[in-house]
Design an enzyme around this catalytic site. Sequence first.
Site, PDB file in Angstrom:
ATOM      1  NE  ARG A 109      -3.708   0.279   2.411  1.00  0.00           N
ATOM      2  CZ  ARG A 109      -4.858   0.454   2.045  1.00  0.00           C
ATOM      3  NH1 ARG A 109      -5.451  -0.379   1.412  1.00  0.00           N
ATOM      4  NH2 ARG A 109      -5.495   1.587   2.131  1.00  0.00           N
ATOM      5  CG  HIS A 159      19.779  -6.302 -14.921  1.00  0.00           C
ATOM      6  ND1 HIS A 159      19.445  -5.883 -13.477  1.00  0.00           N
ATOM      7  CD2 HIS A 159      20.503  -7.218 -14.699  1.00  0.00           C
ATOM      8  CE1 HIS A 159      20.156  -6.639 -12.650  1.00  0.00           C
ATOM      9  NE2 HIS A 159      20.778  -7.417 -13.286  1.00  0.00           N
ATOM     10  CG  ASP A 191       7.714  -9.699 -15.341  1.00  0.00           C
ATOM     11  OD1 ASP A 191       8.578  -9.443 -14.431  1.00  0.00           O
ATOM     12  OD2 ASP A 191       7.758 -10.765 -15.740  1.00  0.00           O
ATOM     13  CD  GLU A 192       2.884  -8.658 -12.895  1.00  0.00           C
ATOM     14  OE1 GLU A 192       3.702  -9.600 -13.368  1.00  0.00           O
ATOM     15  OE2 GLU A 192       1.837  -8.224 -13.138  1.00  0.00           O
TER      16      GLU A 192
HETATM   17  C1  GAR Z   1      23.269   0.987 -14.593  1.00  0.00           C
HETATM   18  O1  GAR Z   1      24.084   0.219 -14.710  1.00  0.00           O
HETATM   19  C2  GAR Z   1      21.989   0.222 -14.718  1.00  0.00           C
HETATM   20  O2  GAR Z   1      21.970  -0.809 -15.476  1.00  0.00           O
HETATM   21  C3  GAR Z   1      21.786  -0.196 -13.261  1.00  0.00           C
HETATM   22  O3  GAR Z   1      22.108   0.978 -12.439  1.00  0.00           O
HETATM   23  C4  GAR Z   1      23.046   1.781 -13.374  1.00  0.00           C
HETATM   24  C5  GAR Z   1      22.589   3.126 -13.561  1.00  0.00           C
HETATM   25  O4  GAR Z   1      23.536   3.995 -14.002  1.00  0.00           O
HETATM   26  N1  GAR Z   1      20.359  -0.637 -13.107  1.00  0.00           N
HETATM   27  C6  GAR Z   1      20.243  -1.561 -12.102  1.00  0.00           C
HETATM   28  O5  GAR Z   1      21.160  -2.262 -11.371  1.00  0.00           O
HETATM   29  C7  GAR Z   1      18.856  -1.717 -11.949  1.00  0.00           C
HETATM   30  N2  GAR Z   1      18.699  -3.125 -11.145  1.00  0.00           N
HETATM   31  P1  GAR Z   1      23.220   5.407 -14.341  1.00  0.00           P
HETATM   32  O6  GAR Z   1      22.309   6.200 -13.246  1.00  0.00           O
HETATM   33  O7  GAR Z   1      24.634   6.108 -14.396  1.00  0.00           O
HETATM   34  O8  GAR Z   1      22.536   5.211 -15.794  1.00  0.00           O
END
Ligand code: GAR
Length: 273
Positions: A109, A159, A191-192
Site C-alpha cells: 500500500r 539491467h 513485469d511484476e
Molecule cells: C546502470 O548500470 C543500470 O544498468 C543499473 O544502474 C546503473 C545506473 O547507472 N541498473 C540496475 O542495476 C537496476 N537493477 P546510471 O544512473 O549512470 O544510468
Amino acid sequence: MNPTELLRVAVLVSGGGTNLQAMLDRGRAGKLKAEIVAVVSDNPEAFGLTRARQAGVPCHTVRYGVVETGGPTTDPLPGDLDWAAFLRRRRTPTSGDSVKVPEQIVRLRRMVRAEREIIRKLAPYRPDYVCLAGYMRLLSPYFLDHFNRDGGYRVVNIHPALLPAFPGQHGYRDTFDHGCKWGGVTVHYVDEGEDSGPVIAQAVYPIWPEDDPDAVRRRGLALEYEVYSQVLNWLAAGQVAINRPAGARPRVVITDPAYRRIVTRWLDLAMTG
Ligand code: GAR
C-alpha cells in the site's frame, strides 16, 4: 503510433543518470527516435535530475518515505484494488515468504501511494513508454497495470547483467565475483518480478584476466548506452514484436532487417572497448 513520430519517453532515475545522459546526447544529435518528455526520481540528490535540468527536461521528485508516512498525499487509495491478487503476482521464489501477508500488504500500500504520485506527475506528459534507467526500486502491479495498456508492455528497464543471470542491484559486481569470462547487459520489459520480464535486447563483453570490477562496469556501461537507445529506436519504428506462445513466456523478436549488423557492431565495440 505513427512510425515517423518521436516516442514520448519518461525516464525514472535514482542516481547518476549516465544512461539518461546518453539518451539526451543521442537525441540532441538526431540519433534517437524518442523525446525525453520528463524525468522522475525517488532521490532528490540524484545527479540524473541535474542532467535533466541542464537539458531543459522537466523533472520531478517523489520521495517514497515522505509519501508513505503522511504529508499532503495521504488521500485514500482506490478502494477496489485487489491487494491479495497483487501480492500473488509479485511473489517470486525469493520474495516475502518470511514476512506475514498483512505486513506485505502494508508495504504494498505504501509503495502504491508513492507510485500514484509518480503516475500523477507523469500524466501531463502523456508518455508512450516509461524507461527505468538506474531506478533502484521495484514497481508494483498497480503501476504496471496503469502503463501496460492494450495488452502491451510500456515499462522498460536496463539491467547490468545477462539476464536471467544476476538479477538485483549489483549486476556488474555479481558478474565479476562469479569469475564470469563474459558479462552482459539486458534491456527488458518490466513485469511484476525482479528483472524477470521479456528480454528485448542483450549485448555481451569480454572480461579479461587483468580486469577489476571498475573495468567491467566501464565496459558494460558503454554497451548500455548503445543498447538502450537502439531499443528506443526499434520501439519507435515498430520493430519490437512480441510472440505469445500458448502456455509459454512472451518472447520478443526484433524485426529490424539490420538486426545482425547492429548486434555485430555491439560485439566489435565490446571487444575493442
Ligand atoms: C546502470 O548500470 C543500470 O544498468 C543499473 O544502474 C546503473 C545506473 O547507472 N541498473 C540496475 O542495476 C537496476 N537493477 P546510471 O544512473 O549512470 O544510468
